[in-house]
Design a protein around this motif. Sequence first.
Motif, PDB file in Angstrom:
ATOM      1  N   GLU A 113       0.903  -1.345  -0.421  1.00  0.00           N
ATOM      2  CA  GLU A 113       0.042  -0.260  -0.189  1.00  0.00           C
ATOM      3  C   GLU A 113       1.096   1.055  -0.460  1.00  0.00           C
ATOM      4  OE1 GLU A 113      -3.352   0.265   2.794  1.00  0.00           O
ATOM      5  OE2 GLU A 113      -3.904  -1.476   2.434  1.00  0.00           O
ATOM      6  N   ASP A 121      -0.322   8.268   3.869  1.00  0.00           N
ATOM      7  CA  ASP A 121      -1.371   7.342   3.894  1.00  0.00           C
ATOM      8  C   ASP A 121      -1.896   6.111   3.581  1.00  0.00           C
ATOM      9  OD1 ASP A 121      -4.169   8.345   4.502  1.00  0.00           O
ATOM     10  OD2 ASP A 121      -3.844   9.052   2.838  1.00  0.00           O
ATOM     11  N   VAL A 122      -1.303   4.890   4.265  1.00  0.00           N
ATOM     12  CA  VAL A 122      -1.953   3.806   4.405  1.00  0.00           C
ATOM     13  C   VAL A 122      -3.146   3.642   5.563  1.00  0.00           C
ATOM     14  CG1 VAL A 122      -0.187   2.720   3.051  1.00  0.00           C
ATOM     15  CG2 VAL A 122      -0.265   2.550   5.480  1.00  0.00           C
ATOM     16  N   ASP A 123      -4.072   2.763   4.724  1.00  0.00           N
ATOM     17  CA  ASP A 123      -5.093   1.816   5.953  1.00  0.00           C
ATOM     18  C   ASP A 123      -4.493   1.806   6.528  1.00  0.00           C
ATOM     19  OD1 ASP A 123      -7.309   3.047   4.337  1.00  0.00           O
ATOM     20  OD2 ASP A 123      -7.154   1.362   3.033  1.00  0.00           O
ATOM     21  N   THR A 124      -5.154   1.369   8.033  1.00  0.00           N
ATOM     22  CA  THR A 124      -4.759  -0.022   9.220  1.00  0.00           C
ATOM     23  C   THR A 124      -4.910  -1.506   8.808  1.00  0.00           C
ATOM     24  OG1 THR A 124      -5.073   2.024  10.084  1.00  0.00           O
ATOM     25  CG2 THR A 124      -5.053  -0.478  11.666  1.00  0.00           C
ATOM     26  N   SER A 126      -6.572  -5.279   9.602  1.00  0.00           N
ATOM     27  CA  SER A 126      -7.042  -5.421  10.725  1.00  0.00           C
ATOM     28  C   SER A 126      -6.312  -6.183  11.560  1.00  0.00           C
ATOM     29  CB  SER A 126      -8.532  -5.818  10.149  1.00  0.00           C
ATOM     30  OG  SER A 126      -8.863  -6.539  10.753  1.00  0.00           O
ATOM     31  N   THR A 129      -3.755  -3.321  14.560  1.00  0.00           N
ATOM     32  CA  THR A 129      -3.422  -1.977  13.840  1.00  0.00           C
ATOM     33  C   THR A 129      -2.656  -0.743  14.977  1.00  0.00           C
ATOM     34  OG1 THR A 129      -5.773  -2.240  14.438  1.00  0.00           O
ATOM     35  CG2 THR A 129      -5.613  -0.140  15.589  1.00  0.00           C
ATOM     36  N   SER A 132       0.125  -1.250  12.278  1.00  0.00           N
ATOM     37  CA  SER A 132      -0.350  -0.741  11.339  1.00  0.00           C
ATOM     38  C   SER A 132       0.528   1.242  11.413  1.00  0.00           C
ATOM     39  CB  SER A 132      -1.047  -0.531  10.974  1.00  0.00           C
ATOM     40  OG  SER A 132      -1.145  -1.531  10.465  1.00  0.00           O
ATOM     41  N   ASP A 133       0.067   1.698  12.867  1.00  0.00           N
ATOM     42  CA  ASP A 133      -0.366   2.964  13.816  1.00  0.00           C
ATOM     43  C   ASP A 133       1.823   3.537  13.667  1.00  0.00           C
ATOM     44  OD1 ASP A 133      -2.682   2.963  14.101  1.00  0.00           O
ATOM     45  OD2 ASP A 133      -2.956   2.905  15.872  1.00  0.00           O
ATOM     46  N   ARG A 136       3.267   3.305  10.088  1.00  0.00           N
ATOM     47  CA  ARG A 136       3.260   4.523   9.735  1.00  0.00           C
ATOM     48  C   ARG A 136       3.846   5.969  10.326  1.00  0.00           C
ATOM     49  NH1 ARG A 136      -2.724   3.432   9.143  1.00  0.00           N
ATOM     50  NH2 ARG A 136      -3.330   3.865  11.295  1.00  0.00           N
TER      51      ARG A 136
END
Length: 148
Positions: A113, A121-124, A126, A129, A132-133, A136
Amino acid sequence: MKRAIPVLVLSVAGLIPVWRYEPSLGTPTTEAASPASTPSAESGVAESGSSDSGSSDSGAAAGTVVKGSTVNTDKGPVQVQVTFAGDRITAVKMLQQPNHPQTTAAVPQLVSETLEAQSADVDTVSGATITSDGYRESLQAAIDAKGA
């Protein structure tokens, strides 16, 4: 009495996975941390972002490598290394990541991504989380260091 025995057996069978559960220790994986010491990648690495501005012209052809900051999450530290060709992100490598199955599954998705979005600016993902944070945040620090 006829119902008591199956209830006890099923209760014990349901508790076995709970007893066997092992939470992650938050230690970085050794396979993700070892590639950071390659001599060819170290020449263009900017830790704070201030030393990279002088080498951006010579590193643009071969690729400029920038490390993001280490983000300490509840699951463990997260740190990325980003390779740039000019202003484009060409590769992202995890230097540190939590030793957790969800993290291992999420990293390829986060990297793909990032390469598609060309930004942090990528999605978390599932189930991952926290990782992912942290990803980023470390990625944004690397992008900011490259731009400085």
